[in-house]
Design a protein around this motif. Structure first.
Motif, PDB file in Angstrom:
ATOM      1  N   ASP A  72      59.264  47.294  31.483  1.00 26.01           N
ATOM      2  CA  ASP A  72      58.174  46.403  31.868  1.00 26.01           C
ATOM      3  C   ASP A  72      58.068  46.241  33.381  1.00 26.01           C
ATOM      4  O   ASP A  72      57.291  45.414  33.868  1.00 26.01           O
ATOM      5  CB  ASP A  72      58.325  45.036  31.205  1.00 26.01           C
ATOM      6  CG  ASP A  72      59.681  44.401  31.432  1.00 26.01           C
ATOM      7  OD1 ASP A  72      60.590  45.090  31.941  1.00 26.01           O
ATOM      8  OD2 ASP A  72      59.850  43.210  31.092  1.00 26.01           O
ATOM      9  N   GLY A  73      58.832  47.031  34.126  1.00 30.97           N
ATOM     10  CA  GLY A  73      58.741  46.993  35.576  1.00 30.97           C
ATOM     11  C   GLY A  73      59.678  45.976  36.194  1.00 30.97           C
ATOM     12  O   GLY A  73      60.309  45.173  35.497  1.00 30.97           O
ATOM     13  N   PRO A  74      59.818  45.990  37.525  1.00 31.54           N
ATOM     14  CA  PRO A  74      60.742  45.079  38.203  1.00 31.54           C
ATOM     15  C   PRO A  74      60.409  43.613  37.936  1.00 31.54           C
ATOM     16  O   PRO A  74      59.284  43.182  38.166  1.00 31.54           O
ATOM     17  CB  PRO A  74      60.551  45.433  39.688  1.00 31.54           C
ATOM     18  CG  PRO A  74      60.033  46.826  39.696  1.00 31.54           C
ATOM     19  CD  PRO A  74      59.173  46.934  38.472  1.00 31.54           C
ATOM     20  N   LYS A  75      61.415  42.873  37.469  1.00 29.67           N
ATOM     21  CA  LYS A  75      61.259  41.446  37.171  1.00 29.67           C
ATOM     22  C   LYS A  75      62.340  40.668  37.910  1.00 29.67           C
ATOM     23  O   LYS A  75      63.037  41.192  38.777  1.00 29.67           O
ATOM     24  CB  LYS A  75      61.333  41.203  35.667  1.00 29.67           C
ATOM     25  CG  LYS A  75      60.289  41.952  34.848  1.00 29.67           C
ATOM     26  CD  LYS A  75      58.880  41.523  35.182  1.00 29.67           C
ATOM     27  CE  LYS A  75      57.855  42.269  34.340  1.00 29.67           C
ATOM     28  NZ  LYS A  75      56.469  41.960  34.723  1.00 29.67           N
ATOM     29  N   PHE A 103      51.348  51.489  36.261  1.00 24.90           N
ATOM     30  CA  PHE A 103      51.922  51.101  34.975  1.00 24.90           C
ATOM     31  C   PHE A 103      52.519  49.700  35.016  1.00 24.90           C
ATOM     32  O   PHE A 103      53.359  49.354  34.190  1.00 24.90           O
ATOM     33  CB  PHE A 103      53.029  52.085  34.560  1.00 24.90           C
ATOM     34  CG  PHE A 103      52.559  53.480  34.295  1.00 24.90           C
ATOM     35  CD1 PHE A 103      51.229  53.756  34.025  1.00 24.90           C
ATOM     36  CD2 PHE A 103      53.464  54.533  34.307  1.00 24.90           C
ATOM     37  CE1 PHE A 103      50.798  55.045  33.783  1.00 24.90           C
ATOM     38  CE2 PHE A 103      53.051  55.832  34.050  1.00 24.90           C
ATOM     39  CZ  PHE A 103      51.711  56.092  33.792  1.00 24.90           C
ATOM     40  N   ASP A 104      52.097  48.880  35.969  1.00 20.33           N
ATOM     41  CA  ASP A 104      52.692  47.558  36.130  1.00 20.33           C
ATOM     42  C   ASP A 104      51.943  46.477  35.360  1.00 20.33           C
ATOM     43  O   ASP A 104      52.265  45.303  35.466  1.00 20.33           O
ATOM     44  CB  ASP A 104      52.758  47.184  37.615  1.00 20.33           C
ATOM     45  CG  ASP A 104      51.423  47.330  38.329  1.00 20.33           C
ATOM     46  OD1 ASP A 104      50.627  48.196  37.935  1.00 20.33           O
ATOM     47  OD2 ASP A 104      51.179  46.585  39.292  1.00 20.33           O
ATOM     48  N   ARG A 105      50.944  46.852  34.580  1.00 22.31           N
ATOM     49  CA  ARG A 105      50.175  45.873  33.814  1.00 22.31           C
ATOM     50  C   ARG A 105      50.183  46.242  32.327  1.00 22.31           C
ATOM     51  O   ARG A 105      50.303  47.413  31.969  1.00 22.31           O
ATOM     52  CB  ARG A 105      48.719  45.826  34.306  1.00 22.31           C
ATOM     53  CG  ARG A 105      48.575  45.395  35.757  1.00 22.31           C
ATOM     54  CD  ARG A 105      47.124  45.399  36.196  1.00 22.31           C
ATOM     55  NE  ARG A 105      46.522  46.708  36.065  1.00 22.31           N
ATOM     56  CZ  ARG A 105      46.629  47.684  36.966  1.00 22.31           C
ATOM     57  NH1 ARG A 105      47.341  47.477  38.057  1.00 22.31           N
ATOM     58  NH2 ARG A 105      46.052  48.845  36.780  1.00 22.31           N
ATOM     59  N   GLU A 106      50.046  45.211  31.490  1.00 26.48           N
ATOM     60  CA  GLU A 106      49.873  45.474  30.065  1.00 26.48           C
ATOM     61  C   GLU A 106      48.478  46.064  29.846  1.00 26.48           C
ATOM     62  O   GLU A 106      47.536  45.722  30.565  1.00 26.48           O
ATOM     63  CB  GLU A 106      50.000  44.166  29.268  1.00 26.48           C
ATOM     64  CG  GLU A 106      51.421  43.621  29.232  1.00 26.48           C
ATOM     65  CD  GLU A 106      51.577  42.515  28.203  1.00 26.48           C
ATOM     66  OE1 GLU A 106      51.759  42.855  27.015  1.00 26.48           O
ATOM     67  OE2 GLU A 106      51.514  41.336  28.594  1.00 26.48           O
ATOM     68  N   PRO A 107      48.277  46.948  28.884  1.00 26.85           N
ATOM     69  CA  PRO A 107      49.277  47.427  27.934  1.00 26.85           C
ATOM     70  C   PRO A 107      50.009  48.685  28.392  1.00 26.85           C
ATOM     71  O   PRO A 107      50.803  49.249  27.644  1.00 26.85           O
ATOM     72  CB  PRO A 107      48.429  47.738  26.697  1.00 26.85           C
ATOM     73  CG  PRO A 107      47.146  48.256  27.279  1.00 26.85           C
ATOM     74  CD  PRO A 107      46.917  47.450  28.537  1.00 26.85           C
ATOM     75  N   VAL A 117      54.217  57.596  28.403  1.00 27.14           N
ATOM     76  CA  VAL A 117      53.609  57.845  29.705  1.00 27.14           C
ATOM     77  C   VAL A 117      54.636  57.981  30.826  1.00 27.14           C
ATOM     78  O   VAL A 117      54.292  58.382  31.928  1.00 27.14           O
ATOM     79  CB  VAL A 117      52.588  56.743  30.074  1.00 27.14           C
ATOM     80  CG1 VAL A 117      51.451  56.705  29.076  1.00 27.14           C
ATOM     81  CG2 VAL A 117      53.256  55.381  30.185  1.00 27.14           C
ATOM     82  N   LEU A 118      55.883  57.646  30.579  1.00 22.91           N
ATOM     83  CA  LEU A 118      56.922  57.768  31.602  1.00 22.91           C
ATOM     84  C   LEU A 118      58.281  57.767  30.906  1.00 22.91           C
ATOM     85  O   LEU A 118      58.642  56.786  30.263  1.00 22.91           O
ATOM     86  CB  LEU A 118      56.842  56.606  32.597  1.00 22.91           C
ATOM     87  CG  LEU A 118      57.824  56.618  33.772  1.00 22.91           C
ATOM     88  CD1 LEU A 118      57.540  57.803  34.687  1.00 22.91           C
ATOM     89  CD2 LEU A 118      57.743  55.306  34.547  1.00 22.91           C
TER      90      LEU A 118
END
Length: 289
Positions: A72-75, A103-107, A117-118
């Motif tokens: 879900d990316g850096p949190k 790719f930092d946003r839903e969905p 996708v990655l």
């Protein structure tokens, strides 16, 4: 009759979509149709999104850990780790594979979780490039580098370790970045994989790794997202051939227990005590490196 026909056609369409999605995932994992980039081009894409967190005391160069987030990316857990590293004199460099690709946003980030996708193999290429970039940064001690990845990022860390000594490269690289002795892991003294994916789509599941670098696994028992036993079996096998492995197990917590930021409807939960234990483990592990 028409109703049955519609249901039958609808079922076929759903099945076709499932098959098409599965095929997309498999092709992505194999690098089919994926554009290979030069290390320089990939660096140009990634480097504007690097984020360095340095110790307040000292002038460097510092031993430095590169941090790779979950799918879900850096949190916030990246900052938690970075602060803990700073406490023991290490700098941190967050490597964001999501934002440069949108790719930092839903969905979209949810598709990252499936590998559609990655993949972890692609992100292994990101880490190889980021390591080469880090060696050139003034605050970094190029002889004391570490890699730390959570979940999907742990998959990337382990895949890079698996690929480094084989005649293969990450799917997104035309060639390895220039580095001392052409070694993609030059200067790396330790790696940590936090509740990582070690399933059949990963390179490490098939190859393991060859070099004797200290590796720390932090595994969640009864993990609902990944099968922690896959990683436990790999760790056990690597131990039998002499790899320096540390395995920390966390019970009665969920995958992503060290991350407070959760997506809508997430069934995962933050656990302060387990996070403190994880931080202590990472500090002890890197303190010996």
């Amino acid at each position: 009759m028409k109703r049955k026909t519609l249901l039958w056609v609808g079922g076929l369409l759903c099945a076709a979509l499932v098959v098409a999605f599965a095929a997309q995932v498999v092709m992505r994992l194999q690098g089919v149709g994926l554009a290979r980039m030069s290390p320089e081009a990939l660096s140009d894409k990634l480097s504007p999104h690097y984020r360095a967190i340095l110790p307040e005391e000292g002038t460097g160069p510092f031993p430095t850990a590169l941090l790779a987030s979950g799918c879900d990316g850096p949190k916030d857990n990246m900052d938690t780790w970075a602060e803990a590293l700073n406490e023991i004199g290490w700098a941190a460099l967050v490597v964001d594979s999501h934002t440069p690709r949108g790719f930092d946003r839903e969905p979209l980030w949810r598709l990252v979780c499936t590998g559609a996708v990655l993949s972890g193999g692609e992100r292994a290429g990101d880490l190889a490039v980021a390591l080469a970039d880090a060696r050139e940064m003034e605050f970094v001690d190029p002889e004391r580098l570490a890699l730390i990845g959570a979940s999907h990022g742990g998959w990337a860390v382990l895949d890079l370790l698996a690929l480094a000594d084989r005649p293969r490269r990450p799917e997104n690289l035309r060639r390895w970045p220039t580095s001392p002795n052409r070694d993609p892991l030059a200067g790396v003294v330790a790696l940590a994989a936090i509740y990582p994916y070690c399933g059949a789509a990963s390179r490490v599941a098939h190859w393991g790794w060859k070099r004797e670098l200290p590796v720390c696994f932090a595994l969640v028992e009864d993990d609902s997202i990944v099968d922690s036993e896959d990683c436990a079996e790999i760790a056990s096998w690597q131990k039998t051939i002499g790899s320096p492995i540390t395995v920390e197990r966390f019970s009665a917590v969920s995958h992503g227990f060290d991350q407070m930021e959760k997506s809508t409807f997430s069934q995962l939960s933050y656990d302060e005590d387990a996070t403190s234990k994880l931080i202590s483990s990472l500090q002890n592990f890197l303190g010996k490196s």
